[in-house]
Design a protein around this motif. Structure first.
Motif, mmCIF file in Angstrom:
data_model
loop_
_atom_site.group_PDB
_atom_site.id
_atom_site.type_symbol
_atom_site.label_atom_id
_atom_site.label_comp_id
_atom_site.label_asym_id
_atom_site.label_seq_id
_atom_site.Cartn_x
_atom_site.Cartn_y
_atom_site.Cartn_z
ATOM 1 N N ASP A 23 0.876 -1.176 0.000
ATOM 2 C CA ASP A 23 0.000 0.000 0.000
ATOM 3 C C ASP A 23 0.912 1.224 0.000
ATOM 4 O O ASP A 23 1.517 1.552 1.023
ATOM 5 N N VAL A 27 0.948 4.308 0.535
ATOM 6 C CA VAL A 27 0.243 5.459 1.130
ATOM 7 C C VAL A 27 1.056 6.735 0.918
ATOM 8 O O VAL A 27 2.264 6.763 1.163
ATOM 9 N N ARG A 52 -2.044 -2.088 -3.843
ATOM 10 C CA ARG A 52 -3.379 -1.609 -3.520
ATOM 11 C C ARG A 52 -3.279 -0.176 -3.030
ATOM 12 O O ARG A 52 -2.539 0.115 -2.088
ATOM 13 N N ASN A 112 -5.148 4.159 -3.369
ATOM 14 C CA ASN A 112 -6.165 5.009 -3.988
ATOM 15 C C ASN A 112 -5.611 5.521 -5.326
ATOM 16 O O ASN A 112 -4.450 5.274 -5.666
ATOM 17 N N GLU A 146 -2.326 7.503 -5.475
ATOM 18 C CA GLU A 146 -1.153 6.698 -5.119
ATOM 19 C C GLU A 146 -0.735 5.777 -6.273
ATOM 20 O O GLU A 146 0.451 5.603 -6.552
ATOM 21 N N VAL A 189 -2.636 11.348 2.330
ATOM 22 C CA VAL A 189 -3.166 9.986 2.390
ATOM 23 C C VAL A 189 -4.502 9.879 1.646
ATOM 24 O O VAL A 189 -5.010 8.789 1.435
ATOM 25 N N GLY A 213 -8.672 2.049 3.791
ATOM 26 C CA GLY A 213 -7.744 1.619 2.738
ATOM 27 C C GLY A 213 -6.647 0.716 3.281
ATOM 28 O O GLY A 213 -6.330 -0.318 2.691
HETATM 29 MG MG LIG Z 1 -4.646 4.699 1.952
#
Ligand SMILES: [Mg+2]
Ligand SMILES: Nc1ncnc2c1ncn2[C@@H]1O[C@H](COP(=O)(O)OP(=O)(O)O)[C@@H](O)[C@H]1O
Ligand SMILES: Cc1ncsc1CCOP(=O)(O)O
Length: 337
Positions: free
Chosen positions: A140, A142, A166, A168, A171, A205, A268
């Protein structure tokens, strides 16, 4: 919805999805696809649903361990979400501890949300060890694009890449750009530019981009991962109002969830942790789809049952625990060519 989409308009949580031959209802909306291609998509979706159901069931039956190196803000929710999905959790930050524990974990999860100075050496070392051992892991990224330390860590993962990314939309775009995978953007020549790209801006974030705008980046990232990871299979999951999951070849859009998920911290991050839980028992594409669908359904239930952000989280965990493999697998999925 784009013209190349095919909607599988299953109502939420109907428990009687048939895993046999597709019917006209299963492929109810179609756009400019030849009949053979439509049937292939429908067959693929039937197979995908069966595998999702199997993954969710296997996690509940076998309680796999997915280890996490994750941020301090949401670490508790990550562990609780993994437990609620049926897996087990172990959190660690020391390379020797993480690498040792990885040998008994089905998959790992790395989240760069909060950083300490020693992470700059620790995280590349851990990623290299995972790569050497062909150990599957979820990243992730972030706040990708913010800060020289985070950028240095994320750049290092290009040589020892995760099985699933994974994040958003912002990102995913930032990571694909900083790995030089985007032929549709202009790379910066400024070495002090922490993203090394002229078109991506830091997003904190939270995402400042919508999921659709990350489609190309997600596919490029997934194709790169699939050629670079030891098992030659990978996936990218982009979260938002309608999630997107791709292995670089096939792309699925997953509607649902709740806007309230953006009003608690860690939706998330915990989605990343649960994706690792499913990766412990299934292939990357199925793991990413299973976790995203489970979260969408749980978010909807929590929104109905809660009375604000404080009670949303416990209702969300209850729903992760109570949803059945059939309810997850029967969720709406939009197949995009
Ligand atoms: Mg996140
Ligand atoms: N507007 C929204 N409507 C419905 N679900 C959402 C919405 N925004 C995010 N989600 C869901 O919340 C979870 C976390 O996604 P997101 O907020 O994009 O991640 P992050 O916290 O990393 O930015 C995902 O399951 C996603 O589907
Ligand atoms: C608020 C915050 N700050 C650093 S990490 C973090 C948690 C981010 O969680 P999520 O990406 O799941 O919203």
């Amino acid at each position: 919805m784009s013209d190349d989409s095919q909607v599988d308009a299953q109502p939420h949580c109907c428990a009687s999805w048939r895993h046999g031959e597709p019917t006209d209802t299963d492929i109810s909306i179609q756009h400019n696809q030849p009949a053979s291609s439509k049937r292939e998509s429908a067959n693929d979706l039937t197979d995908v649903r069966a595998r999702i159901s199997e993954a969710v069931r296997t996690v509940k039956a076998t309680t796999p361990l997915a280890q996490s190196f994750t941020n301090f803000v949401t670490i508790n929710l990550v562990a609780n979400a993994q437990l609620a999905a049926g897996g087990t959790a172990a959190m660690s930050f020391l390379p020797d501890d993480v690498i040792d524990t990885a040998s008994i974990a089905g998959a790992d999860y790395i989240n760069v949300g909060t950083l300490l100075p020693f992470y700059k050496d620790a995280l590349p070392q851990i990623a290299r060890a995972f790569h050497k051992a062909a150990h599957p892991w979820v990243l992730d990224p972030v706040a990708a694009g913010i800060g020289a330390t985070r950028t240095e860590i994320l750049r290092s993962f290009r040589a020892a890449p995760p099985t699933i990314v994974r994040g958003n939309a912002s990102e995913i775009i930032a990571l694909a750009t900083m790995w030089g995978l985007r032929d549709d953007t202009v790379q910066s020549t400024d070495s002090t530019d922490s993203t090394n790209c002229a078109t991506t801006r830091p997003a904190g974030v939270e995402s400042v981009d919508d999921v659709d705008s990350a489609t190309v980046a997600a596919r490029q990232l997934a194709r790169f991962l699939a050629t670079s990871t030891p098992h030659k299979q990978a996936a990218v999951a982009v979260s938002g109002e309608i999630d997107l999951v791709t292995d670089g070849e096939r792309t699925y859009r997953l509607p649902g969830g709740s806007a309230m998920m953006t009003k608690i911290t860690g939706a998330g991050c915990s989605l990343g942790g649960v994706t690792a839980t499913y990766l412990a028992v299934s292939k990357p594409l199925i793991a990413a789809l299973s976790a995203s669908l489970l979260f969408n359904r749980a978010g909807e239930i929590a929104e109905q049952q809660s009375n604000g952000t404080g009670t949303f989280q416990p209702h969300f965990l209850d729903a992760l625990w109570n949803l059945t493999p059939e309810q997850v697998a029967d969720s709406p999925i939009i197949v995009t060519q």
